[in-house]
Write a protein that holds these residues in place. Structure first.
Motif, PDB file in Angstrom:
ATOM      1  N   GLU A   1     -53.447  38.686 -91.735  1.00 40.86           N
ATOM      2  CA  GLU A   1     -52.817  39.982 -92.013  1.00 40.86           C
ATOM      3  C   GLU A   1     -53.461  40.648 -93.228  1.00 40.86           C
ATOM      4  O   GLU A   1     -53.714  41.864 -93.224  1.00 40.86           O
ATOM      5  CB  GLU A   1     -51.312  39.797 -92.235  1.00 40.86           C
ATOM      6  CG  GLU A   1     -50.542  39.446 -90.971  1.00 40.86           C
ATOM      7  CD  GLU A   1     -49.092  39.120 -91.264  1.00 40.86           C
ATOM      8  OE1 GLU A   1     -48.214  39.864 -90.809  1.00 40.86           O
ATOM      9  OE2 GLU A   1     -48.841  38.109 -91.948  1.00 40.86           O
ATOM     10  N   VAL A   2     -53.721  39.864 -94.257  1.00 35.52           N
ATOM     11  CA  VAL A   2     -54.378  40.409 -95.449  1.00 35.52           C
ATOM     12  C   VAL A   2     -55.755  40.962 -95.090  1.00 35.52           C
ATOM     13  O   VAL A   2     -56.131  42.073 -95.477  1.00 35.52           O
ATOM     14  CB  VAL A   2     -54.509  39.331 -96.546  1.00 35.52           C
ATOM     15  CG1 VAL A   2     -55.319  39.867 -97.729  1.00 35.52           C
ATOM     16  CG2 VAL A   2     -53.141  38.877 -97.019  1.00 35.52           C
ATOM     17  N   LYS A   3     -56.521  40.178 -94.316  1.00 38.35           N
ATOM     18  CA  LYS A   3     -57.869  40.608 -93.927  1.00 38.35           C
ATOM     19  C   LYS A   3     -57.808  41.869 -93.076  1.00 38.35           C
ATOM     20  O   LYS A   3     -58.617  42.795 -93.241  1.00 38.35           O
ATOM     21  CB  LYS A   3     -58.574  39.485 -93.158  1.00 38.35           C
ATOM     22  CG  LYS A   3     -58.962  38.294 -94.002  1.00 38.35           C
ATOM     23  CD  LYS A   3     -59.654  37.244 -93.148  1.00 38.35           C
ATOM     24  CE  LYS A   3     -60.043  36.016 -93.948  1.00 38.35           C
ATOM     25  NZ  LYS A   3     -60.684  34.983 -93.099  1.00 38.35           N
TER      26      LYS A   3
ATOM     27  N   PRO B   1     -51.652  42.476 -84.299  1.00 41.24           N
ATOM     28  CA  PRO B   1     -53.114  42.356 -84.390  1.00 41.24           C
ATOM     29  C   PRO B   1     -53.501  41.786 -85.742  1.00 41.24           C
ATOM     30  O   PRO B   1     -52.863  42.068 -86.753  1.00 41.24           O
ATOM     31  CB  PRO B   1     -53.604  43.795 -84.221  1.00 41.24           C
ATOM     32  CG  PRO B   1     -52.443  44.638 -84.624  1.00 41.24           C
ATOM     33  CD  PRO B   1     -51.219  43.881 -84.231  1.00 41.24           C
ATOM     34  N   ARG B   2     -54.539  40.978 -85.738  1.00 44.50           N
ATOM     35  CA  ARG B   2     -54.961  40.325 -86.975  1.00 44.50           C
ATOM     36  C   ARG B   2     -56.167  41.005 -87.613  1.00 44.50           C
ATOM     37  O   ARG B   2     -56.469  40.747 -88.771  1.00 44.50           O
ATOM     38  CB  ARG B   2     -55.338  38.863 -86.666  1.00 44.50           C
ATOM     39  CG  ARG B   2     -54.259  38.050 -85.989  1.00 44.50           C
ATOM     40  CD  ARG B   2     -53.181  37.659 -86.966  1.00 44.50           C
ATOM     41  NE  ARG B   2     -52.317  36.649 -86.420  1.00 44.50           N
ATOM     42  CZ  ARG B   2     -51.744  35.689 -87.122  1.00 44.50           C
ATOM     43  NH1 ARG B   2     -51.969  35.602 -88.408  1.00 44.50           N
ATOM     44  NH2 ARG B   2     -50.940  34.820 -86.565  1.00 44.50           N
ATOM     45  N   THR B   3     -56.889  41.817 -86.854  1.00 43.98           N
ATOM     46  CA  THR B   3     -58.082  42.470 -87.370  1.00 43.98           C
ATOM     47  C   THR B   3     -58.099  43.926 -86.916  1.00 43.98           C
ATOM     48  O   THR B   3     -57.322  44.330 -86.045  1.00 43.98           O
ATOM     49  CB  THR B   3     -59.363  41.785 -86.858  1.00 43.98           C
ATOM     50  OG1 THR B   3     -59.490  42.028 -85.446  1.00 43.98           O
ATOM     51  CG2 THR B   3     -59.339  40.282 -87.103  1.00 43.98           C
TER      52      THR B   3
ATOM     53  N   ASP C   1     -63.697  38.772 -86.192  1.00 50.78           N
ATOM     54  CA  ASP C   1     -62.408  38.925 -85.517  1.00 50.78           C
ATOM     55  C   ASP C   1     -61.838  37.589 -85.031  1.00 50.78           C
ATOM     56  O   ASP C   1     -60.744  37.553 -84.474  1.00 50.78           O
ATOM     57  CB  ASP C   1     -62.557  39.854 -84.305  1.00 50.78           C
ATOM     58  CG  ASP C   1     -62.951  41.259 -84.712  1.00 50.78           C
ATOM     59  OD1 ASP C   1     -62.172  41.893 -85.441  1.00 50.78           O
ATOM     60  OD2 ASP C   1     -64.029  41.717 -84.307  1.00 50.78           O
ATOM     61  N   ILE C   2     -62.582  36.522 -85.218  1.00 55.31           N
ATOM     62  CA  ILE C   2     -62.130  35.217 -84.726  1.00 55.31           C
ATOM     63  C   ILE C   2     -60.878  34.789 -85.476  1.00 55.31           C
ATOM     64  O   ILE C   2     -60.870  34.709 -86.712  1.00 55.31           O
ATOM     65  CB  ILE C   2     -63.237  34.161 -84.873  1.00 55.31           C
ATOM     66  CG1 ILE C   2     -64.395  34.499 -83.923  1.00 55.31           C
ATOM     67  CG2 ILE C   2     -62.701  32.755 -84.568  1.00 55.31           C
ATOM     68  CD1 ILE C   2     -65.609  33.617 -84.087  1.00 55.31           C
TER      69      ILE C   2
END
Length: 322
Positions: free
Chosen positions: A80-82, A115-117, A301-302
């Motif tokens: 989340e930070v990234k 979403p993470r990225t 994005d991994i």
């Protein structure tokens, strides 16, 4: 050298923002190229330019608002930070509501997926606005998983009447008659990643019931020929292993009120002649067509175990692309 100070009155919020042993601050420093120094309830921002300091200040405000909206005691994680930091760095003007709007809640397992990225967020946005979305990139970037998440969300909200999961069975040459068992048993090995995502999001009984009633259909790509797929959400996984003719056949099945999500990795083509990949071909000829979007994922994005990103990078550097 520019310096600014970001203060938080809430000690608990301050600690959640910094993270365990200030790990969140270290991620931000790495991505934005600034120095963050925690002092009491203040974070001192040091940077080479005023623009960098302003960007870091904007980010800290956004992250603190985002954390405030999370459940008490629930920490913000590395991904989340990234994602939020990279989004702001790329020029996106994010608000907390923008981030939350991409959250997908699956009531059956009480899971909320976000979403993470940046590319994962763009992927979900593309799925929502376009009838055909391509997700292309290395393993572990969430292409298949997010496609299944969105499919379940569409189905549970009544936006589509069924979900269809398909994948080219390259190893069997699309000729499944020589394999033992019924159709589902024959194609299970090729659709395992799709099953894994389903079972992570829905109970096993629910998945079995949906398959039995035809709400979820699992079929090899060859069985799509001659059909028009209306009111459906269709996922084509491992699309790099389609031929040009198979990809054309599949894309022309699109019917009324349907979504096609096509995922693949052009560095893992199992065809005898990789240049005949339907995924590579359609990237060249369909990229400027309205209603079709291509989202390109990269090793950044991994979102599997952190070592997976390093493995992918090592293979890229070695020049090995099979």
């Amino acid at each position: 050298m520019y310096q600014e100070s970001f203060e938080i009155d809430d000690t608990t919020l301050y600690k959640r923002l910094c993270g365990h042993k200030d790990k969140n601050l270290r991620h931000i420093e790495h991505i934005l190229g600034v120095t963050l120094i925690p002092r009491g309830n203040t974070i001192i921002i040091q940077s080479e330019t005023e623009a960098e300091a302003d960007k870091a200040m904007e980010l800290l405000h956004l992250l603190s608002d985002y954390i405030s909206n999370k459940e008490p005691g629930k920490e913000i994680d590395d991904f989340e930070v990234k994602y939020i930091t990279s989004s702001l760095k790329s020029g996106q003007k994010l608000k907390v509501d923008d981030i939350n709007s991409l959250k997908i809640y699956i009531p059956d397992t009480n899971r909320t997926i976000v979403p993470r990225t940046v590319n994962q967020a763009n992927y979900l946005r593309a799925i929502n606005r376009s009838p055909i979305t391509f997700g292309i990139g290395p393993a572990g970037t969430g292409k298949t998983y997010l496609a299944v998440v969105a499919a379940i969300n569409y189905f549970l909200k009544g936006k589509v009447e069924r979900i269809i999961l398909t994948r080219p069975a390259v190893e069997a040459g699309e000729n499944l008659g020589f394999l033992p068992g019924d159709l589902v048993q024959k194609i299970n090995p090729y659709l395992r990643p799709l099953y894994d995502a389903l079972f992570e999001l829905l109970s096993m009984d629910r998945v079995a019931s949906y398959i039995e009633k035809g709400y979820i259909e699992i079929a090899p790509l060859a069985y799509m020929r001659g059909r028009t797929l209306n009111n459906a959400y269709i996922i084509l996984d491992e699309a790099q292993n389609t031929t040009v003719s198979q990809m054309k056949m599949f894309l022309t099945r699109l019917g009324v009120n349907s979504k096609f999500v096509i995922s693949g990795d052009v560095t893992q083509i199992d065809l005898a002649k990789p240049l005949n990949s339907g995924l590579i071909h359609c990237q060249k000829i369909l990229k400027n067509i309205d209603g079709i979007e291509f989202i390109q994922f990269s090793k950044e994005d991994i979102s599997r175990h952190p070592v997976v990103e390093k493995i992918v990078a090592a293979y890229e550097e070695s020049g090995y692309n099979e």
